[in-house]
Structures are given as C-alpha cells and as structure tokens.
Scaffold this active site. Structure first.
Site, PDB file in Angstrom:
ATOM      1  N   LYS A   9     -35.652  75.653  -4.643  1.00  0.00           N
ATOM      2  CA  LYS A   9     -36.691  74.830  -4.917  1.00  0.00           C
ATOM      3  C   LYS A   9     -37.792  74.995  -3.850  1.00  0.00           C
ATOM      4  O   LYS A   9     -37.189  73.941  -3.296  1.00  0.00           O
ATOM      5  CB  LYS A   9     -36.876  74.238  -6.652  1.00  0.00           C
ATOM      6  CG  LYS A   9     -35.906  72.725  -6.161  1.00  0.00           C
ATOM      7  CD  LYS A   9     -36.438  71.859  -5.592  1.00  0.00           C
ATOM      8  CE  LYS A   9     -36.216  70.126  -4.741  1.00  0.00           C
ATOM      9  NZ  LYS A   9     -36.423  69.805  -3.711  1.00  0.00           N
ATOM     10  N   ALA A  17     -27.689  70.219   1.722  1.00  0.00           N
ATOM     11  CA  ALA A  17     -28.066  68.952   2.478  1.00  0.00           C
ATOM     12  C   ALA A  17     -29.399  69.279   2.856  1.00  0.00           C
ATOM     13  O   ALA A  17     -29.771  68.438   4.326  1.00  0.00           O
ATOM     14  CB  ALA A  17     -27.734  67.883   3.189  1.00  0.00           C
ATOM     15  N   GLY A  24     -29.790  72.274  -3.265  1.00  0.00           N
ATOM     16  CA  GLY A  24     -28.300  73.354  -3.840  1.00  0.00           C
ATOM     17  C   GLY A  24     -27.143  72.765  -4.569  1.00  0.00           C
ATOM     18  O   GLY A  24     -26.585  73.159  -5.365  1.00  0.00           O
ATOM     19  N   ASP A  33     -32.797  66.632 -10.048  1.00  0.00           N
ATOM     20  CA  ASP A  33     -33.570  68.310  -9.566  1.00  0.00           C
ATOM     21  C   ASP A  33     -32.541  69.080 -10.525  1.00  0.00           C
ATOM     22  O   ASP A  33     -33.406  69.659 -10.794  1.00  0.00           O
ATOM     23  CB  ASP A  33     -32.985  67.854  -8.966  1.00  0.00           C
ATOM     24  CG  ASP A  33     -34.444  67.791  -7.139  1.00  0.00           C
ATOM     25  OD1 ASP A  33     -35.217  66.826  -8.178  1.00  0.00           O
ATOM     26  OD2 ASP A  33     -34.588  67.624  -6.516  1.00  0.00           O
TER      27      ASP A  33
END
Length: 297
Positions: free
Chosen positions: A10, A97, A102, A137
């Site tokens: 994203k 990171a 992810g 997220d």
C-alpha cells in the site's frame, strides 16, 4: 494440499495524524491505495507451526510468532479451538520495514489462506475483526483497492477511484521503526495544538475522478517531518524524484520508502531512471494502483 494467497503493498496518499491518545495510539485519517507489488503466502499442513521466507531482504523477516503471519494463524486457530499446525511460506516482494505494509500484508494473506485451508467458514466481518486485532494496517491489506481508515486506521470505508495511478517507489538503505517515527512526531508536536485528523475533500474528489494532477496537489503525510528528522538523507531521494519529473513526492507511511506519483507509465519509467542514477536509494520499483486486496491464487 496447500493454499496460496497474493496480497499487495500500500501507499498512503494521505496520512493525517492526531494527538497521542491515552492508550498511546494516535487517531488517523489514513487514505490507503493498494499498489501492484505483492507478497505471496502459502500455507501447508505441518506437524507444528513453522515459517520460512524467501525474496529480497528475507533475512530481515522474523521467523517466530512475532511475525504477523504466524499471529494470524494462531488467532484464527484459537477462535476455532484447533492447533495452528501449518507451514507458512512467505515469498516476499514488498519492501521489508519500508512503510508499505509488507508485514501487515503477510498477516492478511496468512489469515485468508488458513481460513481456506481449514475450511473455517469465517465471515468477512470476522476476518476483518481478526485483522484489526493484529494491527492497524492489516484490515486494508485484506480488502485492497482504496479506502479511508479512521481510528488507528483499522476502521475502513471503501473509496471510489476513477482511474489508475502510476507510482515509483525508492527503497532506502536502512529501515525506520514505526513506533520511533510516531515518538518523533510527538516530540516535534510538543507544545502546539494538533487538529483532529480528517480526510481531504480535494484528495477524495481527485481519486474518484482519476485526476492525477488533482491528487498530486493534495497528497500529504503528517509523519513525513518526523521521518525526515530521523532519516535526513531521504530528502535527497525526494529531491531526485522531483528533479526526474514526479508530479508529487512523499514518504510512504512511516517510511523510509519514498513514493513518487507520476503522470503515466512512461513518466514512471523516467522517474525511476532518474532515481537509480541519483545514487540516493538502494532500489527502485514501479507499480500502479488501485489493485485488489488479498486474493487466493
């Protein structure tokens, strides 16, 4: 038997951050756009819970129960009263990171894959509730497309998008801790009034119309000053992308990946070339969005 789920990265086209809450979190107005960089999570029955990982920066991925993929399997199994005896294999292509969700993607992918493997029949609402427990997220990684996230970012409203937006992403030479970036946000904000986070009406309209110039004028990230404070070299990467012709530049989420909105696919390749030539980043990727969320292959 095994189940493989593909799940996207994203970019936050808007990240408005409120003051710290008593629980330590911050209220957000977080406009997510899923883009075509993917991890794949494959789940296979096993004698015990086990995680393996391959792909760029796989060595940085935890292979214990701190991994969101493992936590997803444990959470779903716990609700069904079964043992999470699976092998989770993650094929990574989303930066580790990097502020592109992810780890959250892997959690959503593992959850959907385990649901299919075990035939739990969990509803979409139950899967989203588990996602919200796993992290802010993770719900968006499940649904994809474009959405406004409020609260910690986990309460989602789907957004209309009237076209495809082309992006370039520059990966930094080291990572940034999301909690550290929020702490720096709090430090920089000390002593001043922080407004309630709200989504930009101009940005939502640009998304709905597929208006790339309107979107470029409206993108924003309240965490960007904090990320730049902790990682000043990112300013050079942002400048290189701007010089290469990007319509808009921003730090993606808490960073350190930087994102560059371009007019079209051809422009994206030119910006990518400029970033590679600049020597200010470790790697460069081109992707477009919106794309679908977690999908069983």
């Amino acid at each position: 038997m095994s189940v493989t789920v593909r799940v996207p990265a994203k970019v936050n086209v808007q990240l408005a951050v409120g003051a710290a809450r008593p629980d330590g979190f911050h209220d957000l107005a977080n406009v997510f756009l899923a883009v075509g960089l993917y991890d794949e999570v494959t789940v296979t029955p096993a004698d015990e819970l086990r995680i393996t990982c391959e792909g760029p920066d796989a060595g940085q991925v935890p292979l214990d129960d701190t991994n969101l993929a493992a936590r997803a399997a444990i959470a779903l199994a716990g609700r069904r009263g079964i043992e999470p005896k699976v092998h989770l294999h993650i094929a990574k292509d989303i930066p580790v990171a990097g502020g592109m969700a992810g780890g959250s993607a892997d959690g959503a992918g593992a959850l959907l894959a385990c649901d299919r493997l075990w035939g739990t029949g969990a509803s979409r609402a139950e899967l989203l509730a588990i996602c919200a427990e796993l992290g802010s997220d993770v719900p968006f990684s499940l649904v994809g497309g474009a959405a406004l996230g409020v609260g910690r970012g986990e309460r989602l409203t789907a957004l209309e998008v009237g076209g495809t937006f082309h992006w370039v992403f520059a990966m930094a030479g080291r990572g940034l801790s999301t909690p550290a970036v929020f702490r720096e946000f709090d430090r920089l904000a000390e002593g001043r009034e922080i407004p309630e986070p709200v989504a930009s009406a101009e940005l939502l309209e640009a998304l709905a119309k597929g208006d790339v110039e309107g979107l470029a004028a409206a993108v924003s990230n309240d965490l960007q000053p904090a990320a730049l404070s902790l990682f000043p070299e990112l300013a050079q990467t942002l400048e290189a992308g701007r010089g290469g012709g990007a319509l808009a530049t921003l730090v993606s989420g808490s960073g350190p990946t930087t994102a560059f909105l371009t007019r079209d696919a051809g422009s994206a390749e030119k910006v990518a070339e400029a970033l590679r030539a600049s020597g200010t980043c470790r790697a460069v990727r081109v992707a477009a969005g919106p794309v679908a969320g977690a999908t069983v292959l």
